[in-house]
Design an enzyme around this catalytic site. Structure first.
Site, PDB file in Angstrom:
ATOM      1  N   SER A 104     -59.622 -40.212  -9.776  1.00 46.26           N
ATOM      2  CA  SER A 104     -60.837 -39.799  -9.033  1.00 46.26           C
ATOM      3  C   SER A 104     -61.554 -40.162 -10.151  1.00 46.26           C
ATOM      4  O   SER A 104     -63.528 -40.023  -9.686  1.00 46.26           O
ATOM      5  CB  SER A 104     -60.505 -38.228  -9.119  1.00 46.26           C
ATOM      6  N   TYR A 200     -63.907 -29.934  -3.201  1.00 39.52           N
ATOM      7  CA  TYR A 200     -64.034 -31.057  -3.240  1.00 39.52           C
ATOM      8  C   TYR A 200     -63.437 -32.081  -2.130  1.00 39.52           C
ATOM      9  O   TYR A 200     -62.465 -31.099  -1.242  1.00 39.52           O
ATOM     10  CB  TYR A 200     -63.348 -30.646  -4.522  1.00 39.52           C
ATOM     11  N   GLY A 344     -59.274 -36.738 -13.283  1.00 38.14           N
ATOM     12  CA  GLY A 344     -58.453 -37.415 -11.897  1.00 38.14           C
ATOM     13  C   GLY A 344     -57.500 -37.543 -12.094  1.00 38.14           C
ATOM     14  O   GLY A 344     -56.157 -37.251 -13.333  1.00 38.14           O
TER      15      GLY A 344
END
Length: 389
Positions: A104, A200, A344
């Site tokens: 991410s 998110y 991430g």
């Protein structure tokens, strides 16, 4: 196909005027915090290197196959670390600063490209998605006429999640078209009304990637490579081309397992198409440090767009004191102040790190996802303790 520049041909990163001014100020004020604060001169039995000790503990105590870190001081000087085994089958050590799937962290790259297009007057942050992709977002409680580009980048759109980790691990080499992924999200109902809260969500960045392609007329990977990676000389970073399941340069293998007592499964090679604009980038710890440092120095965005990126909303679900801008987290430090970055997770790898306002940077990578909250806390502590020295 996505354009890719060979790592050897990428130019060295330029250092910004802001960075030079900052360094001058440090010298003139006789700052006592030097590289020794981050880089102990020599590790000894009496005083072992704290960064190395943190990585050793993540391997020995938390059971992670390998842990890697890169630390940069205020002058950009870097020290790389590794602990554990990079290949469980051969027993080879983990390479220092090896490539990993950055997961991410890709969102920060995607957000930068969108904001560059905002600066070029090609995208309006507060325009609805339908301005660029009319009719694309329709579903139960979902309407692209009422979701803005800013809400996509800030995770306040209310769109449902498309990622199904179980399906991905069942067939990790399967290729996914972005629209196929989006359809799986649109089959669900909206989580909340646009702008009502923060949540998110990978679907937001899937849509942002489609907007980039529509506005530029070029594949997302080409735009990320051209506008960011080649521009600041990230020699070991790239956006994989379709069907590229390998990791190009020396790297530790990534592993996954169903339970704590299950055998490790090698998941290094997978098709990153399911991550795409939300998670496909491959990088190294040192390159991620260089990216976030260049970003905060103003080397990638004009001041107005960088200010927008750093305008945050509460993101407590991600941790106490966390806030989220446009593709960028701000997180509190126990010693005071904050650091900016992303981090991430993807099957096989977890990354966390960032840059402080005064230019210290660290990124840590693990070769398996943390299996419990204790390991997550140890990873976070490794980052925070390094930035607080």
């Amino acid at each position: 196909m996505y354009a890719r520049v060979s790592p050897k041909s990428r130019p060295a990163p330029a250092r910004s005027g802001r960075r030079k001014a900052m360094l001058a100020a440090i010298v003139l004020t006789g700052a006592v915090i030097t590289t020794g604060a981050l880089f102990p001169p020599t590790a000894s039995a009496a005083r072992p290197d704290a960064v190395q000790s943190s990585l050793n503990a993540l391997v020995a105590d938390d059971g992670i196959p390998a842990a890697l870190a890169s630390v940069a001081d205020r002058e950009g000087r870097t020290r790389d670390y590794s602990a554990g085994v990079g290949d469980l089958k051969s027993g080879a050590k983990a390479p220092k600063d090896g490539q990993v799937r950055a997961a991410s962290n890709t969102k920060a790259f995607t957000a930068v490209v969108v904001l560059q297009l905002v600066a070029e007057k090609k995208i309006d942050l507060d325009a609805p998605v339908d301005t660029y992709l009319p009719g694309l977002l329709r579903g139960e409680g979902i309407d692209g006429r009422h979701i803005t580009i800013r809400q996509l980048l800030q995770h306040t759109s209310g769109l449902p999640e498309y990622v199904d980790k179980g399906a991905i691990l069942k067939d990790p080499r399967r290729y996914y078209e972005p629209r196929e992924l989006l359809d799986s999200a649109l089959a669900q109902k909206a989580h909340f009304s646009p702008g009502a809260k923060w949540e998110y969500n990978n679907t937001n960045y899937l849509v942002a990637g489609l907007i980039i392609q529509k506005v530029t007329g070029r594949p997302l990977g080409e735009e990320v490579n051209r506008r960011i990676i080649d521009r600041i000389g990230l020699r070991h970073t790239y956006f994989p081309t379709p069907g590229d399941m390998a990791i190009d340069e020396p790297h530790p293998k990534g592993y996954d397992r169903e339970a704590a007592d299950s055998p490790w499964r090698d998941v290094t090679e997978l098709d990153p198409s399911w991550g795409w604009a939300a998670g496909a980038v491959i990088s190294t710890n040192s390159d991620l440090n260089r990216f976030y440092t260049a970003l905060l120095d103003g080397d990638l965005l004009p001041p107005a767009q960088l200010a927008q990126m750093r305008t945050t909303v509460p993101a407590e679900e991600a941790g106490p004191g966390n806030r989220y801008g446009l593709g960028l987290f701000s997180r509190p430090l126990p010693c005071g102040g904050i650091y900016w970055g992303h981090g991430g997770t993807i099957p096989g790898y977890a990354t966390l790190g960032g840059v402080t306002e005064n230019g210290r940077a660290v990124n840590v990578a693990l070769t398996a996802l943390p299996s419990d909250s204790a390991t997550e806390q140890h990873l976070q502590a490794a980052v925070e303790s390094t930035l607080c020295r």
